[in-house]
Design an enzyme around this catalytic site. Structure first.
Site, PDB file in Angstrom:
ATOM      1  N   GLU B 244       0.824  -1.198   0.000  1.00 36.68           N
ATOM      2  CA  GLU B 244       0.000   0.000   0.000  1.00 36.68           C
ATOM      3  C   GLU B 244       0.862   1.254   0.000  1.00 36.68           C
ATOM      4  O   GLU B 244       0.639   2.185  -0.747  1.00 36.68           O
ATOM      5  CB  GLU B 244      -0.915  -0.010   1.223  1.00 36.68           C
ATOM      6  CG  GLU B 244      -1.827   1.212   1.277  1.00 36.68           C
ATOM      7  CD  GLU B 244      -2.846   1.131   2.388  1.00 36.68           C
ATOM      8  OE1 GLU B 244      -2.617   0.403   3.354  1.00 36.68           O
ATOM      9  OE2 GLU B 244      -3.871   1.806   2.265  1.00 36.68           O
ATOM     10  N   ASN B 362       1.562   9.751   8.084  1.00 36.82           N
ATOM     11  CA  ASN B 362       2.979  10.037   7.884  1.00 36.82           C
ATOM     12  C   ASN B 362       3.749  10.036   9.203  1.00 36.82           C
ATOM     13  O   ASN B 362       4.960   9.795   9.213  1.00 36.82           O
ATOM     14  CB  ASN B 362       3.144  11.366   7.137  1.00 36.82           C
ATOM     15  CG  ASN B 362       2.883  11.181   5.648  1.00 36.82           C
ATOM     16  OD1 ASN B 362       2.384  10.141   5.223  1.00 36.82           O
ATOM     17  ND2 ASN B 362       3.224  12.183   4.857  1.00 36.82           N
TER      18      ASN B 362
END
Lengths: 328, 381
Positions: B244, B362
């Protein structure tokens, strides 16, 4: 398609790394900054023995390049020179070798000496709006001045000697104005632009190595420095800054090697701005995470810290490089 | 070291380019995040599949072309350069399929992959839960043993395209009180139309109803739909996570095409004296080139036998931050028109804002980079 260094290229990097580690480059850098070129010249000979300068010189002039310089191998070498903060006009000497290969009488005189590590050549860019400085002209055996394209000649070999020292932000980069006069030389159209591109390309490689060294030293430091009862490297704010530093460097690297494969001006400019910015960001992070000890001259980290900004700006400031990318 | 394509790769590129030139719809399809657009995109998937362009990297027996990673990258470059539609099947193709290739039985592959390749069955990922996002292993939805299978109960959320999709895949807790939270989880597939499933669409920031929360009340799943060993779902899931974040979700072709469009926009509309904006356009061009070359480097390593690892987190942080910067630059070039919500750039901008959040935030990616690539000690998050 195999966009990876091969075993021979990786071995070359490893052997240079080992040689430079053993050479104690920090003390060489400190001597160089103080104007003592002895240890630097000795190191220069070792680099020549390892084949670094011969990579830029064609076989006809006692180098190893079959027809011309070997960009991938030179990039590999200059990353290592950056990693070890090797002082002196290394970029300028190799770019000058590429340029002089197109001027046969000068090539015959200079290239074998460059390949053997006997000649250091500096290079100043007279097309710069502000004063053109020649890096380490006091240590150089020759200084080339690149002339504006409007001039009938492409370059000038400055007479021996130099003006006063203009101290750089990095004391190991010693800047001088070249003397007026000297021999004017005509080389092939575009050769001066190509020399400038070569200087930008090699500076990008040197910057990448500088950034890698800054990151490695900082990672080592944050693992052992404790505050609040824990290694500061376990704190997320510290980790994230270092993660960003690594990301910046890891995306600059393929641009460098992509430029080595094409040597196209736009590709070189892209590599230059990205490697320069990544190394400078690494320096900012290294200083912040070292704290006050990083702000001292005595810590060897300072040798790399002070180099990062000049390398970002030498032979193509970021905005110039970006303009060149869009012009390509 | 080289970036040369083989003659065979050049032929493949020419073939893909010709097919796309002949088949890409002249007018953009309606957004795939709406019911109407979803149907149009399913038709496009069927068309791609009919000439074996929907899953070029899969083996031929499942509808692919057996293309290696370099050809896949070439296909993606051509696909985005041609302005072809977004891929409504991407969750299945990019996330579930690699897991099936690595961990499923032959029977499962033969049953699931062909209808995924044709777009007939569209898959949604059912991973996040209200209390388990970045800390995914803390998930609480359960799968309880029953005759011939499992009963799923609990709640999943933020499931992209689940409002319209046919089936879903996810991990569920099958053992309570394990020593570590990522033990005792099981990876399985289920029907979104099954008895006991309630799908509630959630409006996104862009107003599209495309993601959903799923309420599961004793939903039966046969043993045949468990992937890998029961209890070993975390390991199975993590192989999907690498895909992914890594190459498949955001191929360089997408950003090369976007940077090209941005450069065209700059040449058409920009004030040449605005060097600050010019520099940002240049950064978009440079970023696309960097990402392409970084990917070719990784592809070269994979072709030489390396497996996908923590460097996929570098990818994810890079492309998600890059995507936002690229779209912000476009909006600044558009000036007053930037506010118009239905332009391609404005829609792309809102979508880009989700990049640093989905596929593992992130913050989590930076933790992975710091701990696994730089060797920093684990600590408090």
């Amino acid at each position: 398609m195999r966009f990876l260094l091969d075993d021979e290229q990786r071995d070359f990097a490893r052997s240079l790394d080992a040689m430079l580690t053993a050479a104690d480059t920090p003390s060489v850098v400190r001597a160089w900054a103080a104007g003592d070129h002895g240890p630097g010249r000795e190191l220069w000979s070792k680099l020549a023995d390892a084949g670094v300068f011969a990579l830029a010189v064609p076989e006809a002039y006692e180098g190893v390049g079959p027809g011309g310089p070997l960009p991938v191998e030179l990039a590999v070498a200059f990353v290592e020179l950056g990693r070890h903060a090797v002082p002196g006009p290394v970029v300028e000497t190799v770019a000058a070798a590429v340029l002089l290969a197109g001027a046969p009488p000068l090539a015959k005189e200079w290239l074998p000496r460059i390949a053997a590590g006997e000649a250091l050549v500096s290079m100043a860019d007279a097309t710069q709006a502000r004063a053109p400085y020649a890096l380490d002209a006091d240590a150089a055996d020759g200084v080339l001045v690149l002339l504006p394209t409007a001039s009938p000649c492409a370059l000038r070999l400055a007479p021996p000697g130099h003006g006063p020292l203009h101290p750089s932000a990095d004391p190991a980069r010693r800047l001088f104005r070249p003397l007026d006069g000297g021999e004017e030389v005509t080389v092939a159209a575009g050769a001066v632009g190509a020399a400038r591109d070569w200087a930008a390309f090699l500076t990008a490689a040197q910057a990448l190595g500088t950034g890698e060294a800054l990151l490695a030293q900082t990672v080592a430091y944050v693992k052992q420095r404790t505050q609040f009862g824990a290694a500061i490297g376990s704190f997320q704010a510290v980790k994230h800054r270092l993660a960003d530093t690594l990301t910046g460097l890891e995306f600059a690297r393929p641009l460098l090697y992509g430029a080595a494969l094409s040597m196209a001006p736009g590709d070189i400019a892209a590599a230059k701005v990205t490697a320069g910015e990544a190394a400078y960001a690494a320096a900012r992070t290294a200083l912040q995470l070292h704290g006050a000890v990083g702000y001292t001259e005595e810590l060897d980290l300072s040798l790399w810290l002070r180099k990062a900004r000049p390398l970002r700006d030498a032979w193509g400031r970021p905005s110039e490089c970006r303009a060149r990318v869009l012009a390509a | 070291m080289d970036l040369d394509h083989t003659a065979e790769e050049d032929v493949f590129r020419a073939e893909a380019r010709a097919w796309l030139a002949a088949h890409v719809p002249a007018a953009p399809l309606p957004s795939l995040e709406t019911e109407e657009g979803f149907a149009a995109h399913k038709e496009w998937e069927a068309r791609l599949h009919s000439d074996r362009w929907s899953v070029v990297s899969w083996p031929k027996e499942y509808g692919g072309r057996g293309a290696d990673i370099f050809k896949w990258l070439i296909f993606e470059e051509e696909y985005y350069a041609a302005g072809a539609p977004g891929r409504v099947s991407q969750n299945g193709i990019n996330l579930l399929a690699p897991t099936l290739f690595d961990h499923a039985t032959d029977e499962q592959r033969a049953r699931v992959l062909p209808s995924m390749a044709s777009g007939e069955v569209v898959w949604a990922q059912a991973w996040s839960e209200p209390e388990a996002g970045s800390d995914l292993a803390s998930l609480r939805s359960t799968a309880v043993r029953t005759e011939g299978g499992w009963l799923l109960s609990g709640q999943k959320t933020w499931s992209s395209r689940a409002s319209f999709a046919d089936r879903a895949f996810g991990i569920f807790r099958t053992e309570q009180g394990t020593a570590k939270p990522h033990q005792g989880l099981t990876y399985l597939m289920f029907d979104l139309s099954a008895h006991g499933v309630t799908v509630r669409p959630i409006g996104r920031l862009d107003g599209k109803p495309a993601f959903a929360e799923l309420f599961l009340d004793r939903v039966f799943v046969p043993d045949a739909d468990v992937i890998g060993e029961p209890g070993a779902g975390w390991k199975v899931a993590m192989s999907t996570a690498g895909n992914e974040r890594g190459l498949t979700l955001r191929s360089p072709g997408r950003f090369l095409a976007a940077a090209g469009r941005l450069t065209d926009l700059w040449r058409a509309r920009a004030d040449p004296g605005d060097t600050a904006l010019r520099d940002r356009v240049a950064d978009a061009v440079i970023g696309a080139r960097a990402y392409r070359l970084f990917t070719y480097g990784n592809a070269s390593r994979f072709a030489a036998g390396a497996s996908i690892g923590a460097e996929s987190s570098l990818n994810k942080v890079f492309w998600s931050d890059y995507d936002i910067a690229l779209h912000e630059t476009a909006l600044d070039l558009l000036g007053a028109d930037a506010e118009l919500a239905q332009s391609e750039w404005a829609e792309g901008y809102v979508f880009s804002l989700a990049g640093p959040i989905y596929a593992g935030t992130n913050e989590i990616q930076r933790d992975i980079i710091a701990e696994r690539l730089l060797g920093l000690p684990k600590g408090r998050r």
